[in-house]
Design a protein around this motif. Structure first.
Motif, PDB file in Angstrom:
ATOM      1  N   SER A 100      78.826  49.957  54.482  1.00  0.00           N
ATOM      2  CA  SER A 100      78.613  49.044  54.840  1.00  0.00           C
ATOM      3  C   SER A 100      77.572  48.531  54.848  1.00  0.00           C
ATOM      4  N   VAL A 101      76.959  47.529  54.356  1.00  0.00           N
ATOM      5  CA  VAL A 101      75.449  47.224  55.155  1.00  0.00           C
ATOM      6  C   VAL A 101      75.979  45.698  55.284  1.00  0.00           C
ATOM      7  N   LYS A 102      75.050  45.693  56.522  1.00  0.00           N
ATOM      8  CA  LYS A 102      75.167  44.505  57.735  1.00  0.00           C
ATOM      9  C   LYS A 102      73.911  44.168  58.480  1.00  0.00           C
ATOM     10  N   SER A 103      73.688  42.746  57.828  1.00  0.00           N
ATOM     11  CA  SER A 103      72.389  41.980  58.565  1.00  0.00           C
ATOM     12  C   SER A 103      72.454  41.994  59.755  1.00  0.00           C
ATOM     13  N   VAL A 104      71.633  42.038  60.178  1.00  0.00           N
ATOM     14  CA  VAL A 104      71.087  42.056  62.267  1.00  0.00           C
ATOM     15  C   VAL A 104      69.589  41.096  61.689  1.00  0.00           C
ATOM     16  N   PRO A 105      69.318  40.349  63.057  1.00  0.00           N
ATOM     17  CA  PRO A 105      67.812  39.679  63.281  1.00  0.00           C
ATOM     18  C   PRO A 105      67.062  41.098  63.560  1.00  0.00           C
ATOM     19  N   VAL A 106      65.813  40.802  63.532  1.00  0.00           N
ATOM     20  CA  VAL A 106      64.875  41.597  64.071  1.00  0.00           C
ATOM     21  C   VAL A 106      64.947  41.686  65.265  1.00  0.00           C
ATOM     22  N   ASP A 107      64.879  43.017  65.944  1.00  0.00           N
ATOM     23  CA  ASP A 107      64.751  43.140  67.375  1.00  0.00           C
ATOM     24  C   ASP A 107      65.959  43.143  67.945  1.00  0.00           C
ATOM     25  N   ALA A 108      67.344  43.192  66.818  1.00  0.00           N
ATOM     26  CA  ALA A 108      68.049  43.967  67.676  1.00  0.00           C
ATOM     27  C   ALA A 108      68.732  45.033  67.964  1.00  0.00           C
ATOM     28  N   THR A 109      68.986  45.141  68.968  1.00  0.00           N
ATOM     29  CA  THR A 109      69.451  46.727  69.769  1.00  0.00           C
ATOM     30  C   THR A 109      71.027  46.943  68.983  1.00  0.00           C
ATOM     31  N   VAL A 110      71.450  48.744  69.262  1.00  0.00           N
ATOM     32  CA  VAL A 110      72.360  48.920  69.544  1.00  0.00           C
ATOM     33  C   VAL A 110      73.962  48.231  69.221  1.00  0.00           C
ATOM     34  N   LEU A 140      84.515  46.337  70.468  1.00  0.00           N
ATOM     35  CA  LEU A 140      83.867  47.630  70.275  1.00  0.00           C
ATOM     36  C   LEU A 140      82.304  47.287  71.380  1.00  0.00           C
ATOM     37  N   ALA A 141      82.257  46.250  70.802  1.00  0.00           N
ATOM     38  CA  ALA A 141      80.482  45.657  72.245  1.00  0.00           C
ATOM     39  C   ALA A 141      80.594  46.293  73.346  1.00  0.00           C
ATOM     40  N   ALA A 142      82.303  45.774  73.998  1.00  0.00           N
ATOM     41  CA  ALA A 142      82.884  46.621  75.733  1.00  0.00           C
ATOM     42  C   ALA A 142      83.197  47.780  75.753  1.00  0.00           C
ATOM     43  N   ALA A 143      83.005  48.945  74.296  1.00  0.00           N
ATOM     44  CA  ALA A 143      83.517  50.306  74.122  1.00  0.00           C
ATOM     45  C   ALA A 143      82.039  51.148  74.122  1.00  0.00           C
ATOM     46  N   ALA A 144      81.197  50.013  73.292  1.00  0.00           N
ATOM     47  CA  ALA A 144      79.667  50.903  73.787  1.00  0.00           C
ATOM     48  C   ALA A 144      78.533  51.468  74.655  1.00  0.00           C
ATOM     49  N   ILE A 145      79.441  53.361  74.560  1.00  0.00           N
ATOM     50  CA  ILE A 145      78.065  54.100  75.322  1.00  0.00           C
ATOM     51  C   ILE A 145      76.901  53.983  75.148  1.00  0.00           C
ATOM     52  N   ALA A 146      76.347  54.191  74.458  1.00  0.00           N
ATOM     53  CA  ALA A 146      75.371  54.674  73.314  1.00  0.00           C
ATOM     54  C   ALA A 146      75.284  54.554  71.638  1.00  0.00           C
ATOM     55  N   GLY A 147      74.270  54.790  70.832  1.00  0.00           N
ATOM     56  CA  GLY A 147      74.412  54.926  69.589  1.00  0.00           C
ATOM     57  C   GLY A 147      73.645  55.620  68.428  1.00  0.00           C
ATOM     58  N   ARG A 148      74.272  55.376  67.677  1.00  0.00           N
ATOM     59  CA  ARG A 148      73.512  56.962  66.922  1.00  0.00           C
ATOM     60  C   ARG A 148      72.400  56.413  65.719  1.00  0.00           C
ATOM     61  N   VAL A 149      71.075  56.594  65.773  1.00  0.00           N
ATOM     62  CA  VAL A 149      70.484  55.836  64.783  1.00  0.00           C
ATOM     63  C   VAL A 149      69.986  57.090  63.702  1.00  0.00           C
ATOM     64  N   ASP A 150      70.232  57.255  62.695  1.00  0.00           N
ATOM     65  CA  ASP A 150      69.677  57.882  61.018  1.00  0.00           C
ATOM     66  C   ASP A 150      69.922  59.704  62.244  1.00  0.00           C
ATOM     67  N   GLY A 151      71.074  59.191  62.615  1.00  0.00           N
ATOM     68  CA  GLY A 151      71.511  60.566  63.144  1.00  0.00           C
ATOM     69  C   GLY A 151      71.028  61.011  64.668  1.00  0.00           C
ATOM     70  N   ARG A 152      70.059  60.284  65.626  1.00  0.00           N
ATOM     71  CA  ARG A 152      69.803  60.397  66.530  1.00  0.00           C
ATOM     72  C   ARG A 152      70.220  59.377  68.071  1.00  0.00           C
ATOM     73  N   LEU A 153      70.711  60.162  68.922  1.00  0.00           N
ATOM     74  CA  LEU A 153      71.746  59.579  70.121  1.00  0.00           C
ATOM     75  C   LEU A 153      70.224  58.418  70.997  1.00  0.00           C
ATOM     76  N   VAL A 154      70.931  57.864  70.591  1.00  0.00           N
ATOM     77  CA  VAL A 154      69.864  56.401  71.332  1.00  0.00           C
ATOM     78  C   VAL A 154      71.030  55.820  72.639  1.00  0.00           C
ATOM     79  N   ASP A 155      69.845  54.884  73.813  1.00  0.00           N
ATOM     80  CA  ASP A 155      70.364  54.442  73.897  1.00  0.00           C
ATOM     81  C   ASP A 155      70.955  52.700  73.861  1.00  0.00           C
ATOM     82  N   THR A 156      72.369  51.982  73.776  1.00  0.00           N
ATOM     83  CA  THR A 156      72.893  50.607  73.284  1.00  0.00           C
ATOM     84  C   THR A 156      71.713  49.868  73.717  1.00  0.00           C
TER      85      THR A 156
END
Length: 638
Positions: free
Chosen positions: A12-22, A33-49
């Protein structure tokens, strides 16, 4: 543009504000999900929230359920530990602090040797840091700033100096501690719910014995106390099962510094177990069309130069020179680290035909490898060990059926010893020999064999042997640990190097493929794993002593000796406990030695010509005739 579009894992495609973080993305999906988020995977790469997402990015939220989650947690715990050390030991100099299997460590230089009491103080300070929920904050810095930030930290400065020009350097700060680190990390220190510092050990900087010795603090971290408690329980169980401890208690083997590190000395009982394993597998291999060879323990360097080991493996070998006599130069030799050259020399001694293929040669050959003292570990990593090696010479068309036949042997052995197992295919390493097309053919053949046989596998990129790809078989023991055991390799390099051929049906000369395989792998390693898997309670057919005969009183001793002799004649390995001790003490001693059966003999048993049979786990199972008992033992052999 006030908004951007991102793609979630479900497509699914989601719209978020410019400069939105993980973290913002997680919050836009839902508060849980916000409370459970440890990190993110952006285009396959692990990043901080805290990482900002870009327009069109594929974004996934990492929670503690993800496979990478524990590694992130443990890496973060290493930073917390380093911050605690910095607070307690101002002037500490820091090396590296990675996450490892089941935990983490940090290499640290302080002005005195750390004690168990120091670990307690570090743990206490860590609890305070965790309670503060300090955020892990990342910033990118240039080389000049990095050198300023880490002034006074010689090990960090060395790492900075090795980074390529132009590479982005990142630093993470939590509380008062800043570290040179790629990240990512959990959002804040409060995520570290359950941890424990385990021990301190010495570790040379960069693993180089010519560099300073640092102190390595080991720890473990988990998402909950229940997981930590379960892990500590597993460690306690592993300590009870330690093959080095049981090897001593059961009088199987020992290591002696007078002999040298990593060189096992088998006692009679250990040698008997080794012998039984060899005899059992040898009989099976003969039935499968293998034939046995025996080859030397040393070869001239010419052999190793021909095989490629002299160039690619010499650091792990024991080379030496032999004086060939007056007026002649000394000749280079080496103790063999591998058995394969011997099989090649046996093959090439005669003219071979396609009718001879596949030729299956096996050898229980002892090899010696110059392992660093820091990695030598009992039977699991020795300098001298015996491999259940086999080398199969075959045509390209025979590779797949031969590998599948080897997988049959793997199943037979793993089922016999009640091991769960899995497979891994290792592909071409950077340091290797051979043509691309040969590597491709061999790698596809291994994968096809696994597919057709029905054994799932993982790919381990770049971890093949220098001469060909391989299948590694990994086993899970009784307490859930994974061990690498069997290996199956395709070798197109050595047949060419040694110039071996076979005559085809069309009367042309072709080069065979060579398959290497070791199912036990190292006999020593297998034995160590088996001891820990069974806690020393070998199956009856493999136990060095299968039964002890226990007289109730001294007047029964002579009859017990007769029982032992009858059992020996029937092929049962038995001993008489003749010591002047109470029967309960003798039974306890047999239990401690993990003897499968205890045979009690008193007046009643002598009169009936029976033995009172006690099994080590089931207890008393009743009276049996001596011949009946011998038949029971024989029936337990696979």
């Amino acid at each position: 543009m006030s908004e951007i579009s991102i793609t979630l894992p479900d497509g699914s495609v989601k719209s978020v504000p410019v400069d939105a973080t993980v973290a913002d993305v997680a919050a836009s999906i839902g508060p849980r999900l916000a409370a459970a988020a440890i990190a993110g995977r952006v285009d396959g790469r692990l990043v901080d929230t805290a990482a900002v997402v870009s327009d069109g990015a594929a974004v996934a939220i990492v929670t503690e359920r993800d496979p990478e989650a524990l590694e992130l947690l443990r890496h973060s715990a290493a930073h917390v530990m380093a911050e605690a050390v910095m607070q307690l030991f101002p002037g500490a100099r820091f090396g590296i602090g990675p996450a490892i299997e089941d935990g983490f460590y940090y290499d640290i230089e302080v002005d005195r040797t750390l004690t168990p009491e120091d670990l307690g103080a570090i743990e206490e300070r860590m609890h305070g840091i965790i309670a503060e929920e300090q955020p892990f904050s990342r910033r990118a810095i240039d080389r000049t700033e990095a050198l300023r930030v880490f002034e006074g930290q010689p090990y960090k400065l060395e790492l900075i100096g090795e980074l390529p020009e132009g590479e982005v350097i990142s630093a993470y700060t939590s509380g008062v501690f800043t570290d040179l680190c790629r990240g990512p990390h959990v959002p804040h220190t409060g995520w570290i719910k359950a941890f424990k510092l385990m021990k301190v050990a010495g570790a040379y900087w960069r693993g180089d014995s010519d560099r300073p010795m640092l102190q390595r603090i080991y720890g473990t971290a988990w998402f909950g106390q229940k997981d930590l408690d379960a892990y500590l329980t597993r460690l306690e169980e592993a300590e009870k099962r330690d093959h080095r401890k049981l090897g001593r208690e059961m009088d199987l083997f020992h290591f002696d510094e007078l002999a040298g590190s990593g060189l096992v000395l088998y006692h009679p009982k250990g040698a008997r177990v080794f012998h039984e394993l060899v005899e059992w597998l040898s009989a099976d291999l003969y039935e499968r069309g293998y034939v046995e060879i025996r080859t030397p323990h040393i070869y001239k360097a010419d052999v190793w130069k021909t095989s490629g080991h002299w160039d690619y493996y010499q650091d792990n070998m024991f080379p030496f020179q032999i004086d060939e006599g007056e007026g002649r130069e000394p000749t280079d030799y080496a103790v063999k680290p591998m058995n394969c050259p011997g099989a090649l020399l046996v093959y090439r001694d005669s003219v071979r035909s396609y009718r001879d293929l596949p030729m299956r040669l096996f050898e229980f050959g002892t090899v010696y490898r110059n392992e660093r003292s820091g990695v030598v570990h009992g039977l699991m990593r020795a300098r001298g060990f015996t491999q259940d090696d086999a080398h199969i010479f075959c045509t390209g068309e025979q590779i797949i059926p031969e590998v599948k036949a080897m997988l049959d042997i793997v199943k037979y052995i793993m089922d016999t010893f009640d091991f769960e197992y899995s497979a891994e295919v290792s592909t071409r390493p950077e340091k290797s020999v051979g043509r691309d097309e040969d590597w491709d053919l061999a790698t596809r053949a291994l994968m096809t064999a696994l597919d057709e046989w029905g054994l799932p596998y993982q790919i381990n990129e770049g971890d093949g042997a220098f001469y060909g790809p391989k299948i590694d078989i990994k086993v899970k023991d009784a307490i859930g640990r994974i061990w690498q055991l069997s290996t199956i390799q395709v070798d197109f390099n050595n047949p060419e190097r040694f110039g071996i051929t076979y005559r085809t049906a069309e009367n042309t000369e072709e080069q065979p493929f060579m398959l290497h395989r070791a199912i036990f792998g190292s006999m020593e390693r297998f034995l160590g794993i088996l001891i820990e898997h069974t806690a020393g309670a070998f199956p009856t057919w493999l136990a060095p002593v299968q039964a002890v005969v226990i007289p109730i009183a001294d007047r029964h001793l002579e009859h017990c000796e007769g029982v032992r002799a009858r059992l020996a004649k029937a092929g049962v390995r038995a001993e008489v406990y003749a010591e002047n001790e109470p029967m309960r003490v003798k039974i306890a001693k047999a239990q401690q030695q993990k003897v499968p059966y205890m045979l009690v003999v008193g007046d009643k048993e002598i009169e009936a010509d029976t033995v009172g049979v006690r099994e080590r786990t089931a207890g008393d199972i009743g009276a049996m005739g001596v011949d009946e008992f011998a038949a029971r033992v024989a029936a337990e052999r696979p």
